[in-house]
Design a protein around this motif. Structure first.
Motif, short mmCIF file in Angstrom:
data_model
loop_
_atom_site.label_atom_id
_atom_site.label_comp_id
_atom_site.label_asym_id
_atom_site.label_seq_id
_atom_site.Cartn_x
_atom_site.Cartn_y
_atom_site.Cartn_z
N ILE A 97 0.84 -1.21 0.00
CA ILE A 97 0.00 0.00 0.00
C ILE A 97 0.87 1.25 0.00
O ILE A 97 0.62 2.20 -0.75
CB ILE A 97 -0.97 -0.01 1.21
N VAL A 98 1.90 1.26 0.83
CA VAL A 98 2.80 2.42 0.89
C VAL A 98 3.51 2.62 -0.44
O VAL A 98 3.70 3.75 -0.90
CB VAL A 98 3.83 2.27 2.04
N ASN A 99 3.87 1.53 -1.10
CA ASN A 99 4.56 1.64 -2.39
C ASN A 99 3.67 2.17 -3.50
O ASN A 99 4.16 2.63 -4.52
CB ASN A 99 5.19 0.31 -2.78
N GLU A 100 2.36 2.11 -3.31
CA GLU A 100 1.43 2.68 -4.30
C GLU A 100 1.36 4.20 -4.17
O GLU A 100 0.88 4.87 -5.08
CB GLU A 100 0.03 2.09 -4.11
N LEU A 101 1.80 4.74 -3.04
CA LEU A 101 1.70 6.17 -2.78
C LEU A 101 2.89 6.94 -3.34
O LEU A 101 4.02 6.44 -3.32
CB LEU A 101 1.64 6.44 -1.27
N ASN A 102 2.64 8.15 -3.77
CA ASN A 102 3.72 9.07 -4.11
C ASN A 102 3.96 9.89 -2.84
O ASN A 102 3.27 10.88 -2.59
CB ASN A 102 3.34 9.97 -5.28
N LEU A 103 4.89 9.44 -2.03
CA LEU A 103 5.10 10.05 -0.70
C LEU A 103 5.50 11.51 -0.78
O LEU A 103 5.18 12.29 0.13
CB LEU A 103 6.14 9.25 0.08
N GLU A 104 6.18 11.90 -1.83
CA GLU A 104 6.59 13.30 -1.98
C GLU A 104 5.39 14.23 -2.11
O GLU A 104 5.49 15.42 -1.84
CB GLU A 104 7.51 13.47 -3.19
N GLU A 105 4.24 13.68 -2.52
CA GLU A 105 3.07 14.52 -2.77
C GLU A 105 1.95 14.36 -1.75
O GLU A 105 0.92 15.03 -1.89
CB GLU A 105 2.53 14.23 -4.18
N ILE A 106 2.10 13.51 -0.74
CA ILE A 106 0.97 13.32 0.18
C ILE A 106 0.64 14.57 0.99
O ILE A 106 -0.48 14.73 1.44
CB ILE A 106 1.14 12.09 1.10
N SER A 107 1.59 15.45 1.14
CA SER A 107 1.31 16.70 1.88
C SER A 107 0.46 17.67 1.07
O SER A 107 -0.08 18.63 1.62
CB SER A 107 2.62 17.37 2.30
N THR A 108 0.33 17.43 -0.22
CA THR A 108 -0.45 18.34 -1.08
C THR A 108 -1.79 17.76 -1.51
O THR A 108 -2.52 18.41 -2.25
CB THR A 108 0.36 18.68 -2.36
N LEU A 109 -2.12 16.56 -1.03
CA LEU A 109 -3.39 15.95 -1.41
C LEU A 109 -4.56 16.75 -0.87
O LEU A 109 -4.53 17.22 0.26
CB LEU A 109 -3.46 14.50 -0.92
N LYS A 110 -5.60 16.87 -1.66
CA LYS A 110 -6.78 17.64 -1.29
C LYS A 110 -7.80 16.72 -0.63
O LYS A 110 -8.16 15.68 -1.18
CB LYS A 110 -7.38 18.28 -2.55
N ALA A 111 -8.26 17.11 0.54
CA ALA A 111 -9.29 16.35 1.25
C ALA A 111 -10.63 16.53 0.54
O ALA A 111 -10.97 17.64 0.13
CB ALA A 111 -9.39 16.83 2.70
N PRO A 112 -11.42 15.45 0.41
CA PRO A 112 -12.69 15.55 -0.30
C PRO A 112 -13.77 16.32 0.47
O PRO A 112 -14.69 16.86 -0.14
CB PRO A 112 -13.10 14.10 -0.53
N THR A 113 -13.67 16.35 1.79
CA THR A 113 -14.64 17.08 2.61
C THR A 113 -13.91 17.90 3.66
O THR A 113 -12.73 17.68 3.92
CB THR A 113 -15.62 16.12 3.31
N GLU A 114 -14.63 18.83 4.27
CA GLU A 114 -14.00 19.68 5.29
C GLU A 114 -14.86 19.82 6.54
O GLU A 114 -14.96 20.88 7.15
CB GLU A 114 -13.70 21.05 4.68
N LYS A 115 -15.46 18.72 6.97
CA LYS A 115 -16.28 18.73 8.19
C LYS A 115 -15.45 19.00 9.43
O LYS A 115 -15.96 19.50 10.43
CB LYS A 115 -17.02 17.40 8.34
N ARG A 116 -14.15 18.70 9.37
CA ARG A 116 -13.27 18.88 10.52
C ARG A 116 -13.17 20.35 10.93
O ARG A 116 -12.89 20.67 12.07
CB ARG A 116 -11.89 18.31 10.23
N ILE A 117 -13.42 21.25 10.00
CA ILE A 117 -13.31 22.68 10.27
C ILE A 117 -14.36 23.13 11.30
O ILE A 117 -14.11 24.01 12.12
CB ILE A 117 -13.43 23.50 8.96
N THR A 118 -15.52 22.47 11.28
CA THR A 118 -16.59 22.82 12.23
C THR A 118 -16.78 21.73 13.28
O THR A 118 -17.86 21.60 13.85
CB THR A 118 -17.91 23.03 11.47
N ASP A 119 -15.76 20.93 13.53
CA ASP A 119 -15.79 19.81 14.47
C ASP A 119 -16.82 18.75 14.10
O ASP A 119 -17.30 18.01 14.95
CB ASP A 119 -16.03 20.30 15.91
#
Length: 141
Positions: A74-96
């Motif tokens: 699973i880790v080898n399928e990831l582009n680790l250099e880019e995981i910090s730039t991935l866009k979250a599909p939702t933002e419910k965390r902003i309002t708890d």
């Protein structure tokens, strides 16, 4: 001379194939943390052990060789250099409305930290890893 024209490309292809197989990332540790006010989920995969922790319970589980190989895959399928730039599909965390979650993957001296996302709804690239870690633990999403 004719045989040399055939043997050289074959040897070259074999060497390239072996070099490609050496690119497998051997992680030292995977940390998944999700939290908000009053809630915490922490999953740490290190060696042949998964540690899990919430405010209600904590523990460790042994990870089989097969499960560890799956994690590596699973880790080898990831582009680790880019995981910090991935866009979250939702933002419910902003309002708890959801826990703030992120992954940290340590390989050697380097740590790769993902962007923050809603727990249970990560960027599609990280979904398989989140599901896998939860499946190893005694914690339900």
């Amino acid at each position: 001379m004719k045989n040399l024209k055939i043997i050289v490309p074959i040897v070259f292809l074999l060497m390239m194939n072996c070099a490609a197989q050496n690119n497998i990332k051997e992680f030292d540790k995977i940390v998944y943390e999700a939290q908000t006010r009053g809630s915490l989920v922490q999953l740490v995969l290190e060696g042949h052990k998964l540690s899990y922790k919430t405010y209600q319970k904590e523990g460790t589980k042994k990870v089989t060789k097969k499960q560890l190989e799956e994690a590596k895959s699973i880790v080898n399928e990831l582009n680790l250099e880019e995981i910090s730039t991935l866009k979250a599909p939702t933002e419910k965390r902003i309002t708890d409305g959801a826990l703030h979650a992120e992954f940290t993957i340590k390989i050697g001296d380097k740590e790769y930290v993902s962007s923050t996302f809603d727990a249970g709804n990560p960027p599609k690239e990280l979904k398989k890893l989140e599901d896998f870690l939860y499946s190893l633990s005694d914690i339900k999403e």
